[in-house]
Design a protein around this motif. Sequence first.
Motif, PDB file in Angstrom:
ATOM      1  N   PHE A 223       0.836  -1.194   0.000  1.00  0.00           N
ATOM      2  CA  PHE A 223       0.000   0.000   0.000  1.00  0.00           C
ATOM      3  C   PHE A 223       0.879   1.254   0.000  1.00  0.00           C
ATOM      4  CE2 PHE A 223      -2.426  -3.380   2.063  1.00  0.00           C
ATOM      5  CZ  PHE A 223      -3.606  -3.344   1.332  1.00  0.00           C
ATOM      6  N   PRO A 224       0.361   2.379  -0.493  1.00  0.00           N
ATOM      7  CA  PRO A 224       1.163   3.605  -0.498  1.00  0.00           C
ATOM      8  C   PRO A 224       1.538   4.028   0.921  1.00  0.00           C
ATOM      9  CG  PRO A 224      -0.777   3.829  -1.925  1.00  0.00           C
ATOM     10  CD  PRO A 224      -0.957   2.560  -1.138  1.00  0.00           C
ATOM     11  N   GLY A 225       2.760   4.531   1.074  1.00  0.00           N
ATOM     12  CA  GLY A 225       3.199   5.035   2.363  1.00  0.00           C
ATOM     13  C   GLY A 225       2.693   6.445   2.603  1.00  0.00           C
ATOM     14  N   ARG A 226       2.653   6.829   3.875  1.00  0.00           N
ATOM     15  CA  ARG A 226       2.216   8.173   4.248  1.00  0.00           C
ATOM     16  C   ARG A 226       3.158   8.733   5.297  1.00  0.00           C
ATOM     17  NH1 ARG A 226      -2.645   9.452   2.178  1.00  0.00           N
ATOM     18  NH2 ARG A 226      -3.982   7.763   1.455  1.00  0.00           N
ATOM     19  N   ALA A 227       3.382  10.042   5.235  1.00  0.00           N
ATOM     20  CA  ALA A 227       4.240  10.711   6.199  1.00  0.00           C
ATOM     21  C   ALA A 227       3.389  11.315   7.307  1.00  0.00           C
ATOM     22  CB  ALA A 227       5.049  11.803   5.510  1.00  0.00           C
ATOM     23  N   GLY A 229       4.371  13.621  10.036  1.00  0.00           N
ATOM     24  CA  GLY A 229       5.485  14.402  10.532  1.00  0.00           C
ATOM     25  C   GLY A 229       6.783  13.806  10.014  1.00  0.00           C
ATOM     26  N   PRO A 230       7.765  13.546  10.892  1.00  0.00           N
ATOM     27  CA  PRO A 230       9.038  12.972  10.449  1.00  0.00           C
ATOM     28  C   PRO A 230       8.995  11.444  10.284  1.00  0.00           C
ATOM     29  CG  PRO A 230       9.120  13.385  12.793  1.00  0.00           C
ATOM     30  CD  PRO A 230       7.776  13.895  12.324  1.00  0.00           C
ATOM     31  N   VAL A 231       7.846  10.827  10.564  1.00  0.00           N
ATOM     32  CA  VAL A 231       7.738   9.364  10.531  1.00  0.00           C
ATOM     33  C   VAL A 231       6.996   8.930   9.267  1.00  0.00           C
ATOM     34  CG1 VAL A 231       6.834   7.317  11.700  1.00  0.00           C
ATOM     35  CG2 VAL A 231       7.776   9.217  13.041  1.00  0.00           C
ATOM     36  N   LEU A 232       7.552   7.959   8.563  1.00  0.00           N
ATOM     37  CA  LEU A 232       6.902   7.367   7.404  1.00  0.00           C
ATOM     38  C   LEU A 232       6.228   6.071   7.829  1.00  0.00           C
ATOM     39  CD1 LEU A 232       6.443   7.392   4.295  1.00  0.00           C
ATOM     40  CD2 LEU A 232       8.520   6.020   4.103  1.00  0.00           C
ATOM     41  N   VAL A 233       4.960   5.883   7.496  1.00  0.00           N
ATOM     42  CA  VAL A 233       4.250   4.651   7.831  1.00  0.00           C
ATOM     43  C   VAL A 233       3.869   3.937   6.540  1.00  0.00           C
ATOM     44  CG1 VAL A 233       3.402   5.459  10.054  1.00  0.00           C
ATOM     45  CG2 VAL A 233       2.049   5.906   8.008  1.00  0.00           C
TER      46      VAL A 233
END
Length: 309
Positions: A223-227, A229-233
């Motif tokens: 699945f596409p990642g999302r930011a 803040g400074p954390v990528l999920v």
Amino acid sequence: MWRPIALTFVLLICSIASAQPRPIFEPDDAVDPRQYNGRLFVSRLAGGVVSGNTDHYRPLDQNAGVAELANSLYWGHFQFDYKHTEMFGKDRPVDVCECNGRPIYFPTPPARDAIPFAPPPGRKETVQFGWYHAVGGGPAEPPVMLRYRLTASWRRIDTELTSAATGAASHLSGRERSFGLDADTYFRLRGRDVWGSLFYARTTVTGTPYERGQNEFGYTNRFPGRALGPVLVRATLTVAGVSGRGAAGLNVINPAFEAFWHHAGTDINLHVVWSPLAMRSGADGWQTHSQIALFADRALFVKLFGATR
């Protein structure tokens, strides 16, 4: 010159393991050939702890420390890897009884229609060969780069036995071999990009009290990642069929959720991964094993050579 390349590599290796069932603590290492000119060599170290670890869809049933040194050479559209992995944990004590002329082991091996044990913690060697291939992207978009990769791994499995009758010690020397193929996939569905991988692996264990073999075939959707803040999920979902456990067809459902943070001052990547693994066997039906990994990785050495202007 190598500094931009190193940054590109750091940003690209942070994805969750995507295809042939890799350890939960191993970051992906795909690098688009269009991102560098010449030949690129990267040595990377990863290490951390894993709770509830499983290996090739076999539960280890203990927590373990892990470390991996990976050396990768990227040459045009090809990738060559050698990886040395160490897992630190406890060996399972095994007693043996010579009953009616044949050994009976305790704990007894799982039934043929049950989920097998994972090999005990130890070291593993892995070699990989990958090939990158560009396919058409969306309208007015650049081609999409996909990777196809062969993987071979092996490990020695030493088992210390204790005689249930006399207490005498003996020893078995076994091994595990695994061979796999994974292929990235890409298509557009209702205007959306759909990324994934198909994988196949054959894994066999011989020379131990728990000899088993299995085939694994499945698909992982990324699945596409999302930011945040400074954390990528990021998240993936794997569905697979694994042979040798008395439940034909779909018998593995494995989502994974990763939070990733990059520390610019040290170039260290910190990962937290939660991966609930649901598996079905003929003996026990559906069971869920929750895996949680906390690990860090860093590129130790990056060298670009043979570049042309």
